[in-house]
Design a protein around this motif. Structure first.
Motif, PDB file in Angstrom:
ATOM      1  N   CYS A 198       0.761  -1.283   0.223  1.00  0.00           N
ATOM      2  CA  CYS A 198       0.058  -0.029  -0.133  1.00  0.00           C
ATOM      3  C   CYS A 198       0.928   1.252   0.044  1.00  0.00           C
ATOM      4  O   CYS A 198       1.989   1.217   0.425  1.00  0.00           O
ATOM      5  CB  CYS A 198      -0.996  -0.043   1.197  1.00  0.00           C
ATOM      6  SG  CYS A 198      -2.124   1.333   1.247  1.00  0.00           S
ATOM      7  N   SER A 225       0.479   5.454   0.821  1.00  0.00           N
ATOM      8  CA  SER A 225      -0.426   6.293   1.293  1.00  0.00           C
ATOM      9  C   SER A 225      -0.032   7.588   0.496  1.00  0.00           C
ATOM     10  O   SER A 225       0.951   7.905   0.073  1.00  0.00           O
ATOM     11  CB  SER A 225      -0.022   6.600   2.709  1.00  0.00           C
ATOM     12  OG  SER A 225      -0.485   5.572   3.654  1.00  0.00           O
ATOM     13  N   ARG A 282      -8.731   4.233  -0.843  1.00  0.00           N
ATOM     14  CA  ARG A 282      -9.383   4.963   0.378  1.00  0.00           C
ATOM     15  C   ARG A 282      -8.613   6.437   0.565  1.00  0.00           C
ATOM     16  O   ARG A 282      -7.528   6.604   0.032  1.00  0.00           O
ATOM     17  CB  ARG A 282      -9.245   4.095   1.543  1.00  0.00           C
ATOM     18  CG  ARG A 282      -7.941   4.058   2.415  1.00  0.00           C
ATOM     19  CD  ARG A 282      -7.871   3.277   3.665  1.00  0.00           C
ATOM     20  NE  ARG A 282      -8.736   3.689   4.330  1.00  0.00           N
ATOM     21  CZ  ARG A 282      -8.658   4.592   5.551  1.00  0.00           C
ATOM     22  NH1 ARG A 282      -7.285   4.975   5.513  1.00  0.00           N
ATOM     23  NH2 ARG A 282      -9.289   4.875   6.416  1.00  0.00           N
ATOM     24  N   ARG A 316      -4.755   7.782   3.934  1.00  0.00           N
ATOM     25  CA  ARG A 316      -3.793   6.841   4.369  1.00  0.00           C
ATOM     26  C   ARG A 316      -4.023   5.189   4.194  1.00  0.00           C
ATOM     27  O   ARG A 316      -5.321   5.070   4.055  1.00  0.00           O
ATOM     28  CB  ARG A 316      -3.721   6.959   5.992  1.00  0.00           C
ATOM     29  CG  ARG A 316      -3.334   8.380   6.383  1.00  0.00           C
ATOM     30  CD  ARG A 316      -3.431   8.663   7.910  1.00  0.00           C
ATOM     31  NE  ARG A 316      -3.154   9.857   8.365  1.00  0.00           N
ATOM     32  CZ  ARG A 316      -3.979  10.807   8.610  1.00  0.00           C
ATOM     33  NH1 ARG A 316      -5.317  10.489   8.180  1.00  0.00           N
ATOM     34  NH2 ARG A 316      -3.391  11.900   8.896  1.00  0.00           N
ATOM     35  N   CYS A 317      -3.104   4.614   4.090  1.00  0.00           N
ATOM     36  CA  CYS A 317      -3.217   3.280   3.983  1.00  0.00           C
ATOM     37  C   CYS A 317      -3.977   2.556   5.546  1.00  0.00           C
ATOM     38  O   CYS A 317      -3.865   3.220   6.511  1.00  0.00           O
ATOM     39  CB  CYS A 317      -1.760   2.312   3.850  1.00  0.00           C
ATOM     40  SG  CYS A 317      -1.285   2.801   2.337  1.00  0.00           S
ATOM     41  N   SER A 318      -4.466   1.426   5.498  1.00  0.00           N
ATOM     42  CA  SER A 318      -5.243   0.825   6.377  1.00  0.00           C
ATOM     43  C   SER A 318      -4.973  -0.758   6.542  1.00  0.00           C
ATOM     44  O   SER A 318      -4.743  -1.233   5.370  1.00  0.00           O
ATOM     45  CB  SER A 318      -6.787   1.067   6.352  1.00  0.00           C
ATOM     46  OG  SER A 318      -7.250   0.360   7.449  1.00  0.00           O
ATOM     47  N   ARG A 319      -4.719  -1.238   7.553  1.00  0.00           N
ATOM     48  CA  ARG A 319      -4.520  -2.680   7.537  1.00  0.00           C
ATOM     49  C   ARG A 319      -6.033  -3.581   7.495  1.00  0.00           C
ATOM     50  O   ARG A 319      -5.896  -4.648   7.056  1.00  0.00           O
ATOM     51  CB  ARG A 319      -3.864  -3.167   8.870  1.00  0.00           C
ATOM     52  CG  ARG A 319      -5.029  -2.843  10.189  1.00  0.00           C
ATOM     53  CD  ARG A 319      -4.108  -3.295  11.362  1.00  0.00           C
ATOM     54  NE  ARG A 319      -3.135  -2.514  11.769  1.00  0.00           N
ATOM     55  CZ  ARG A 319      -2.127  -3.003  12.681  1.00  0.00           C
ATOM     56  NH1 ARG A 319      -2.290  -3.963  13.573  1.00  0.00           N
ATOM     57  NH2 ARG A 319      -1.222  -1.977  12.807  1.00  0.00           N
ATOM     58  N   TYR A 320      -6.954  -2.502   7.291  1.00  0.00           N
ATOM     59  CA  TYR A 320      -8.449  -3.524   7.333  1.00  0.00           C
ATOM     60  C   TYR A 320      -8.949  -3.287   5.851  1.00  0.00           C
ATOM     61  O   TYR A 320      -9.049  -1.974   5.279  1.00  0.00           O
ATOM     62  CB  TYR A 320      -9.300  -2.889   8.273  1.00  0.00           C
ATOM     63  CG  TYR A 320      -8.732  -2.948   9.565  1.00  0.00           C
ATOM     64  CD1 TYR A 320      -8.464  -1.814  10.365  1.00  0.00           C
ATOM     65  CD2 TYR A 320      -8.613  -4.207  10.335  1.00  0.00           C
ATOM     66  CE1 TYR A 320      -7.922  -1.912  11.811  1.00  0.00           C
ATOM     67  CE2 TYR A 320      -8.430  -4.113  11.573  1.00  0.00           C
ATOM     68  CZ  TYR A 320      -7.959  -3.230  12.290  1.00  0.00           C
ATOM     69  OH  TYR A 320      -7.317  -3.225  13.523  1.00  0.00           O
ATOM     70  N   GLN A 321      -9.268  -4.303   5.236  1.00  0.00           N
ATOM     71  CA  GLN A 321      -9.673  -4.148   3.989  1.00  0.00           C
ATOM     72  C   GLN A 321     -11.082  -3.523   3.772  1.00  0.00           C
ATOM     73  O   GLN A 321     -11.342  -2.831   2.862  1.00  0.00           O
ATOM     74  CB  GLN A 321      -9.940  -5.653   3.353  1.00  0.00           C
ATOM     75  CG  GLN A 321      -8.597  -6.343   3.292  1.00  0.00           C
ATOM     76  CD  GLN A 321      -8.712  -7.808   2.473  1.00  0.00           C
ATOM     77  OE1 GLN A 321      -9.639  -7.722   1.632  1.00  0.00           O
ATOM     78  NE2 GLN A 321      -7.951  -8.611   2.916  1.00  0.00           N
ATOM     79  N   ASP A 340     -11.928  -0.776   5.142  1.00  0.00           N
ATOM     80  CA  ASP A 340     -11.712   0.621   4.930  1.00  0.00           C
ATOM     81  C   ASP A 340     -11.308   0.904   3.751  1.00  0.00           C
ATOM     82  O   ASP A 340     -11.640   2.275   3.402  1.00  0.00           O
ATOM     83  CB  ASP A 340     -10.227   1.100   5.886  1.00  0.00           C
ATOM     84  CG  ASP A 340     -10.699   0.663   7.304  1.00  0.00           C
ATOM     85  OD1 ASP A 340      -9.771   0.831   8.027  1.00  0.00           O
ATOM     86  OD2 ASP A 340     -11.969   0.805   7.877  1.00  0.00           O
TER      87      ASP A 340
END
Length: 123
Positions: A50, A52, A99, A102-107, A109
């Motif tokens: 990912c 950001s 998204r 920022r990147c997120s560890r949760y798909q 999001d």
């Protein structure tokens, strides 16, 4: 309308390389993070990398570190995933998703997803 289109997948031998592209439309990459995910047959979808927008941070799944490189070309509205030293276990459908910021560890999001491109690593 937000749209992501992946391309660049295919069949490659172990040790080979592929460059995946994620072409964005309907929004500006200037304000969005782009993530690459993959889903192998019979397995859950997982995050691969990912990038950001907010601070340019880049993240890689452990198995991708040192072999995959994510980059972006905001003028072309495209994010790339350069994959080198490919292994059979990299075989999967690869998706990009976006998204805000920022990147997120949760798909969950990631609001918008592409249709995926198949990568097959086999001799």
């Amino acid at each position: 309308q937000v749209q992501l289109v992946e391309s660049g997948g295919g069949l490659v031998q172990p040790g080979g390389s592929l460059r995946l592209s994620c072409a964005a439309s309907g929004f500006s990459l200037d304000y969005n993070a782009i993530g690459w995910f993959r889903q192998a047959p019979g397995k859950e979808r997982e995050g691969v990398s990912c990038i950001s927008r907010s601070d340019g941070s880049i993240y890689y799944q452990n198995s991708a570190k040192g072999r995959f490189t994510i980059s972006r070309d905001n003028d072309k509205k495209t994010v790339y995933l350069q994959m080198d030293s490919l292994k059979p276990e990299d075989t999967a459908v690869y998706y990009c998703a976006t998204r805000l910021l920022r990147c997120s560890r949760y798909q969950r999001d990631f609001a918008s997803w592409g249709q995926g491109t198949q990568v097959t690593v086999s001799s």
